[in-house]
Motif scaffolding. Structure first.
Motif, mmCIF file in Angstrom:
data_model
loop_
_atom_site.group_PDB
_atom_site.id
_atom_site.type_symbol
_atom_site.label_atom_id
_atom_site.label_comp_id
_atom_site.label_asym_id
_atom_site.label_seq_id
_atom_site.Cartn_x
_atom_site.Cartn_y
_atom_site.Cartn_z
ATOM 1 N N ALA A 105 0.840 -1.196 0.000
ATOM 2 C CA ALA A 105 0.000 0.000 0.000
ATOM 3 C C ALA A 105 0.879 1.252 0.000
ATOM 4 O O ALA A 105 1.972 1.251 0.568
ATOM 5 C CB ALA A 105 -0.899 -0.004 1.228
ATOM 6 N N TYR A 106 0.406 2.304 -0.654
ATOM 7 C CA TYR A 106 1.110 3.581 -0.615
ATOM 8 C C TYR A 106 1.352 3.948 0.850
ATOM 9 O O TYR A 106 0.475 3.781 1.688
ATOM 10 C CB TYR A 106 0.304 4.688 -1.299
ATOM 11 N N GLY A 107 2.533 4.417 1.153
ATOM 12 C CA GLY A 107 2.874 4.829 2.504
ATOM 13 C C GLY A 107 3.430 3.717 3.381
ATOM 14 O O GLY A 107 3.959 3.989 4.449
ATOM 15 N N ALA A 108 3.299 2.457 2.959
ATOM 16 C CA ALA A 108 3.840 1.354 3.752
ATOM 17 C C ALA A 108 5.361 1.328 3.626
ATOM 18 O O ALA A 108 5.928 1.813 2.645
ATOM 19 C CB ALA A 108 3.258 0.026 3.262
ATOM 20 N N ALA A 109 5.998 0.758 4.629
ATOM 21 C CA ALA A 109 7.461 0.615 4.580
ATOM 22 C C ALA A 109 7.779 -0.561 3.663
ATOM 23 O O ALA A 109 7.241 -1.649 3.825
ATOM 24 C CB ALA A 109 8.014 0.366 5.974
ATOM 25 N N GLY A 110 8.617 -0.334 2.698
ATOM 26 C CA GLY A 110 8.987 -1.395 1.769
ATOM 27 C C GLY A 110 10.489 -1.499 1.638
ATOM 28 O O GLY A 110 11.245 -0.834 2.348
ATOM 29 N N VAL A 111 10.899 -2.346 0.727
ATOM 30 C CA VAL A 111 12.310 -2.536 0.420
ATOM 31 C C VAL A 111 12.690 -1.530 -0.656
ATOM 32 O O VAL A 111 11.947 -1.340 -1.622
ATOM 33 C CB VAL A 111 12.552 -3.981 -0.084
ATOM 34 N N GLU A 112 13.828 -0.899 -0.486
ATOM 35 C CA GLU A 112 14.262 0.076 -1.484
ATOM 36 C C GLU A 112 14.403 -0.604 -2.845
ATOM 37 O O GLU A 112 14.970 -1.684 -2.968
ATOM 38 C CB GLU A 112 15.604 0.691 -1.069
ATOM 39 N N ARG A 113 13.880 0.036 -3.855
ATOM 40 C CA ARG A 113 13.926 -0.524 -5.206
ATOM 41 C C ARG A 113 15.304 -0.370 -5.804
ATOM 42 O O ARG A 113 16.039 0.553 -5.478
ATOM 43 C CB ARG A 113 12.905 0.181 -6.099
ATOM 44 N N GLN A 114 15.622 -1.270 -6.703
ATOM 45 C CA GLN A 114 16.872 -1.178 -7.448
ATOM 46 C C GLN A 114 16.744 -0.030 -8.434
ATOM 47 O O GLN A 114 15.740 0.089 -9.126
ATOM 48 C CB GLN A 114 17.130 -2.471 -8.219
ATOM 49 N N PRO A 115 17.759 0.807 -8.526
ATOM 50 C CA PRO A 115 17.706 1.857 -9.555
ATOM 51 C C PRO A 115 17.780 1.186 -10.928
ATOM 52 O O PRO A 115 18.441 0.156 -11.087
ATOM 53 C CB PRO A 115 18.951 2.692 -9.265
ATOM 54 N N GLU A 116 17.075 1.744 -11.886
ATOM 55 C CA GLU A 116 17.075 1.174 -13.236
ATOM 56 C C GLU A 116 18.163 1.794 -14.090
ATOM 57 O O GLU A 116 18.550 2.944 -13.894
ATOM 58 C CB GLU A 116 15.717 1.422 -13.909
ATOM 59 N N GLY A 117 18.649 1.008 -15.040
ATOM 60 C CA GLY A 117 19.594 1.515 -16.020
ATOM 61 C C GLY A 117 21.011 1.657 -15.523
ATOM 62 O O GLY A 117 21.810 2.367 -16.132
ATOM 63 N N VAL A 118 21.351 0.979 -14.440
ATOM 64 C CA VAL A 118 22.712 1.052 -13.911
ATOM 65 C C VAL A 118 23.621 0.173 -14.768
ATOM 66 O O VAL A 118 23.328 -0.999 -15.004
ATOM 67 C CB VAL A 118 22.772 0.589 -12.440
ATOM 68 N N VAL A 119 24.702 0.748 -15.236
ATOM 69 C CA VAL A 119 25.677 -0.008 -16.026
ATOM 70 C C VAL A 119 26.762 -0.487 -15.066
ATOM 71 O O VAL A 119 27.406 0.318 -14.399
ATOM 72 C CB VAL A 119 26.269 0.850 -17.157
ATOM 73 N N ARG A 120 26.907 -1.799 -14.988
ATOM 74 C CA ARG A 120 27.901 -2.411 -14.117
ATOM 75 C C ARG A 120 28.800 -3.313 -14.954
ATOM 76 O O ARG A 120 28.379 -3.805 -15.990
ATOM 77 C CB ARG A 120 27.221 -3.290 -13.055
ATOM 78 N N SER A 121 29.970 -3.581 -14.449
ATOM 79 C CA SER A 121 30.820 -4.590 -15.081
ATOM 80 C C SER A 121 30.171 -5.948 -14.823
ATOM 81 O O SER A 121 29.339 -6.085 -13.908
ATOM 82 C CB SER A 121 32.223 -4.568 -14.476
ATOM 83 N N PRO A 122 30.532 -6.973 -15.593
ATOM 84 C CA PRO A 122 29.990 -8.306 -15.310
ATOM 85 C C PRO A 122 30.258 -8.743 -13.867
ATOM 86 O O PRO A 122 29.368 -9.288 -13.215
ATOM 87 C CB PRO A 122 30.701 -9.201 -16.319
ATOM 88 N N ALA A 123 31.466 -8.487 -13.352
ATOM 89 C CA ALA A 123 31.785 -8.877 -11.977
ATOM 90 C C ALA A 123 30.899 -8.135 -10.981
ATOM 91 O O ALA A 123 30.418 -8.728 -9.994
ATOM 92 C CB ALA A 123 33.256 -8.614 -11.679
ATOM 93 N N GLU A 124 30.651 -6.841 -11.215
ATOM 94 C CA GLU A 124 29.776 -6.067 -10.328
ATOM 95 C C GLU A 124 28.339 -6.576 -10.409
ATOM 96 O O GLU A 124 27.639 -6.642 -9.393
ATOM 97 C CB GLU A 124 29.814 -4.585 -10.702
ATOM 98 N N THR A 125 27.914 -6.956 -11.606
ATOM 99 C CA THR A 125 26.565 -7.495 -11.784
ATOM 100 C C THR A 125 26.407 -8.772 -10.981
ATOM 101 O O THR A 125 25.430 -8.945 -10.241
ATOM 102 C CB THR A 125 26.282 -7.763 -13.274
ATOM 103 N N VAL A 126 27.360 -9.681 -11.110
ATOM 104 C CA VAL A 126 27.291 -10.951 -10.385
ATOM 105 C C VAL A 126 27.313 -10.701 -8.877
ATOM 106 O O VAL A 126 26.529 -11.284 -8.131
ATOM 107 C CB VAL A 126 28.434 -11.894 -10.829
ATOM 108 N N ARG A 127 28.189 -9.834 -8.428
ATOM 109 C CA ARG A 127 28.318 -9.548 -6.993
ATOM 110 C C ARG A 127 27.014 -8.957 -6.432
ATOM 111 O O ARG A 127 26.527 -9.397 -5.384
ATOM 112 C CB ARG A 127 29.487 -8.594 -6.777
ATOM 113 N N GLU A 128 26.464 -7.966 -7.108
ATOM 114 C CA GLU A 128 25.237 -7.328 -6.627
ATOM 115 C C GLU A 128 24.051 -8.286 -6.687
ATOM 116 O O GLU A 128 23.251 -8.355 -5.751
ATOM 117 C CB GLU A 128 24.937 -6.053 -7.423
ATOM 118 N N ALA A 129 23.921 -9.035 -7.766
ATOM 119 C CA ALA A 129 22.819 -9.993 -7.875
ATOM 120 C C ALA A 129 22.931 -11.065 -6.792
ATOM 121 O O ALA A 129 21.925 -11.446 -6.180
ATOM 122 C CB ALA A 129 22.798 -10.620 -9.262
ATOM 123 N N GLN A 130 24.151 -11.553 -6.527
ATOM 124 C CA GLN A 130 24.321 -12.571 -5.486
ATOM 125 C C GLN A 130 23.946 -12.015 -4.117
ATOM 126 O O GLN A 130 23.302 -12.691 -3.318
ATOM 127 C CB GLN A 130 25.758 -13.093 -5.461
#
Length: 171
Positions: free
Chosen positions: A26-51
């Motif tokens: 619901a609007y106003g509820a405490a949630g989990v911070e969303r991932q920012p969209e369109g972030v360019v990461r190296s493959p290693a950074e992608t794997v690390r963040e996804a893990q």
């Protein structure tokens, strides 16, 4: 709130907070911070963040990291990142209790990465394929509820669904 929330560029984007599995709250509820969209990461950074997100039981958010890599990286890598995004969404659906959608996406992701070289960017493709198919079978068979953090795969090998604290990553 407007009938349809928009981002800064005018695209439709829900402003509702989300839980760890990406379900809108619901609007106003405490949630989990969303991932920012369109972030360019190296493959290693992608794997690390996804893990990190997978280990935290947030496969929906990990899927967004993979999606960024898929859309911003070289075309030759797109099948890998797309398949991993599908695996993460499959785990999300399975953890939400959607057995049909979860199994379907786990298998689609496994099919998408199966023919790739064994360890692109250190990712254990054969292990992930085995993990996805095994989990899809359990979900379809009506096994116990899926805990997204417990069932999270190890992207760089060592199995999945591991018990916490083993240190080896096997399970």
């Amino acid at each position: 709130m407007n009938a349809r929330d928009r981002d800064g560029e005018g695209r439709a984007r829900s402003a509702r907070p989300r839980d760890g599995l990406g379900r809108p709250l619901a609007y106003g509820a405490a949630g989990v911070e969303r991932q920012p969209e369109g972030v360019v990461r190296s493959p290693a950074e992608t794997v690390r963040e996804a893990q990190r997100l997978l280990d935290a039981g947030m496969p929906f958010h990990a899927h967004e990291v993979f999606e960024d890599a898929w859309k911003s990286g070289p075309g030759v890598s797109a099948p890998l990142w797309r398949g991993l995004a599908q695996l993460a969404v499959g785990l999300t659906h399975a953890a939400r209790g959607n057995a049909v959608g979860g199994a379907r996406l786990l298998r689609r992701g496994a099919d998408g990465i199966e023919g790739l070289r064994a360890e692109p960017y250190g990712i254990d493709v054969p292990g992930l394929v085995r993990w996805a198919r095994e989990l899809a079978g359990r979900v379809e068979a009506g096994g116990p509820a899926v805990d997204a953090a417990r069932e999270a795969p190890r992207l760089n090998g060592g199995g999945a669904g591991r018990s916490r604290g083993s240190g080896s990553g096997s399970g």
